[in-house]
Design a protein around this motif. Sequence first.
Motif, short mmCIF file in Angstrom:
data_model
loop_
_atom_site.label_atom_id
_atom_site.label_comp_id
_atom_site.label_asym_id
_atom_site.label_seq_id
_atom_site.Cartn_x
_atom_site.Cartn_y
_atom_site.Cartn_z
N VAL B 143 -0.46 -69.20 17.72
CA VAL B 143 0.91 -68.96 17.26
C VAL B 143 1.22 -67.47 17.42
O VAL B 143 0.35 -66.68 17.77
N SER B 144 2.48 -67.11 17.17
CA SER B 144 2.92 -65.72 17.31
C SER B 144 3.94 -65.43 16.21
O SER B 144 4.53 -66.35 15.64
N VAL B 145 4.13 -64.15 15.92
CA VAL B 145 5.20 -63.76 14.99
C VAL B 145 6.15 -62.78 15.69
O VAL B 145 6.87 -62.03 15.03
N CYS B 146 6.15 -62.82 17.02
CA CYS B 146 6.96 -61.85 17.79
C CYS B 146 8.45 -62.16 17.73
O CYS B 146 9.26 -61.26 17.90
N THR B 147 8.82 -63.42 17.55
CA THR B 147 10.23 -63.76 17.40
C THR B 147 10.37 -64.55 16.09
O THR B 147 9.37 -65.07 15.55
N ALA B 148 11.61 -64.67 15.62
CA ALA B 148 11.83 -65.40 14.36
C ALA B 148 11.42 -66.87 14.51
O ALA B 148 10.82 -67.44 13.60
N ASP B 149 11.72 -67.45 15.67
CA ASP B 149 11.34 -68.86 15.87
C ASP B 149 9.82 -69.01 15.93
O ASP B 149 9.27 -69.97 15.38
N HIS B 150 9.17 -68.10 16.60
CA HIS B 150 7.70 -68.13 16.63
C HIS B 150 7.15 -68.06 15.20
O HIS B 150 6.19 -68.76 14.85
N ALA B 151 7.74 -67.17 14.41
CA ALA B 151 7.25 -66.97 13.05
C ALA B 151 7.45 -68.21 12.19
O ALA B 151 6.59 -68.55 11.36
N VAL B 152 8.56 -68.91 12.39
CA VAL B 152 8.80 -70.15 11.64
C VAL B 152 7.70 -71.16 11.98
O VAL B 152 7.11 -71.80 11.10
#
Lengths: 52, 490
Positions: B143-152
């Motif tokens: 997973v990633s937290v680089c974008t808001a959707d990734h973070a969700v």
Amino acid sequence: MSVEENFAKNSEFNLSMVPSKFASFMRTCVIWQFIRFVAINLKMIIVVRKSH
Amino acid sequence: MARLVVLGAGVAGHTTATFAKKWLGNGHEVVVVTPNSLWNWIPSNIWVGVGGMSKEDVVFPLAPVYQKAGIDFRQAKAVSIHPEGKDGSDTPYVTVEYTGQNKEGQTEEITYDYLVNATGPKLNFDATPGLGNGEGGIGSNTVSVCTADHAVHASQELKQVFEKAKRGERQKILVGTGHGMCTCQGAAFEYIHNIHHEAEKAGVRDNVDIKWISNEAFLGDFGMGGMHMKVNGYVVSSRIFAESLYTERNIPWIIGAHVNKIEEGKAHYELLDGSTGEEEFDFAMLIPPFAGAGMKAYDKAGEDITSKIFNPGGFMFVDGDYAPKPYDEWKAADWPRTYQNRDYKNIFAAGIAFAPPHIISKPAKSPNGTPINPTPPRTGMPSGIIGKAVAHSIVDLIKNGSSAHLHEASMAEMGAACVASAGKGLTGGQAAAMTIYPVVPDFDKYPGTGRDTEYTFGEIGLAGHWIKHILHHLFIWKAKLKPGWTLIPE
């Protein structure tokens, strides 16, 4: 469990430092942290002003 | 009437466009081209990634803000730059491809008098096999937290891990960088400590093994070669404090690692000593390396001049000293000051989009020749300051002509304030509050540490969390151009 027990968990931990109970307590002590809040903000404002 | 076109609406692009419009007024045109319809306060994605905030808390629609400001908003991605115009016209232009505004897929040529490239990074997941999906997006292994959707998505996956841990299934979490040339270790640092914090709150920490893996040569490098701080009468390396934080939280680390392959539940890596290893995980958040946005450039005859304007990574050449030289000869003066393109004086780059002259950390390679070192961070405060300086320069050029003085914002002469969250909570949260001056060390001016230790400090505590939370609201207020927005510094 004391964080000092972590020293025994691996050799890298063993060469590190961990905060005492007092230092850990002060990190979330609201009165002390309010003082730090003011102090950190002042430090940051100085760096921000120097950078613009 | 002059037209300024700004490519990108992140911290750098948004700052450039909004200040330029404010200073230029209605007599000149400011156009923003960005493929996203939403502005994202990226530093708070960390909290979205652990379920502490929703996507709506960290984004807002750009269109109404730009409409209010009188900025022409085009929801499109920039495809190519034509700085000399084309056959029959000397007017420079960019080609864009719409991603919204009911024009999806349509292309258009937008002419400009001045151009700012502030496209930010392309998240280059595919640089590591198994990290990407082969089509430029994130794969299914991590997973990633680089974008808001990734973070969700990360938050949803993390919730499942915690539920399994609650049921007594031991879980392995791996957080860090997904390639030997990554930057943004700070985001991964924040995420791993927030996971620890949430796991403790959920009462599952004893059933969750959390491990750090990164390309840093030492913990606390952060792509800046680390920093030395004055603490209790000592001048101390950030390594000491970083190792302390990880030890205190029982988070072992693997450093100097180039993650070279990801499989389902397993990361393969090579270390700086040339050895290889693998790490199993149930949940992994690995930051991808950054590349430039991938725009092309063409001259008047239609010849490809991309390599003249962009470096091989896709970042734009500006006024830095790009002559290759050994580490011992790197100077603070190598770093750009005005961010004006070296060949086309009406083009500037701001934020991550400009090509750094070299990295900041000491370069390192494994015996196999694999470069393993962090690339320089140029996000947050430096991005905003550079964006504002570029806006100032262009406004002066438009108002006073080509002899106008260009404003300067060298990363070797500016500081940065940074707050790295280590857990969210009004009375139980913590964050490391840091200032660093200057961002790029100047060993001639500050022998030994490269930085002024009077202005380089850091400490962890609840106060840092309060500051980070206040900054969240303050910068979203500023980005929405609400009353007093110009008074809030970058």
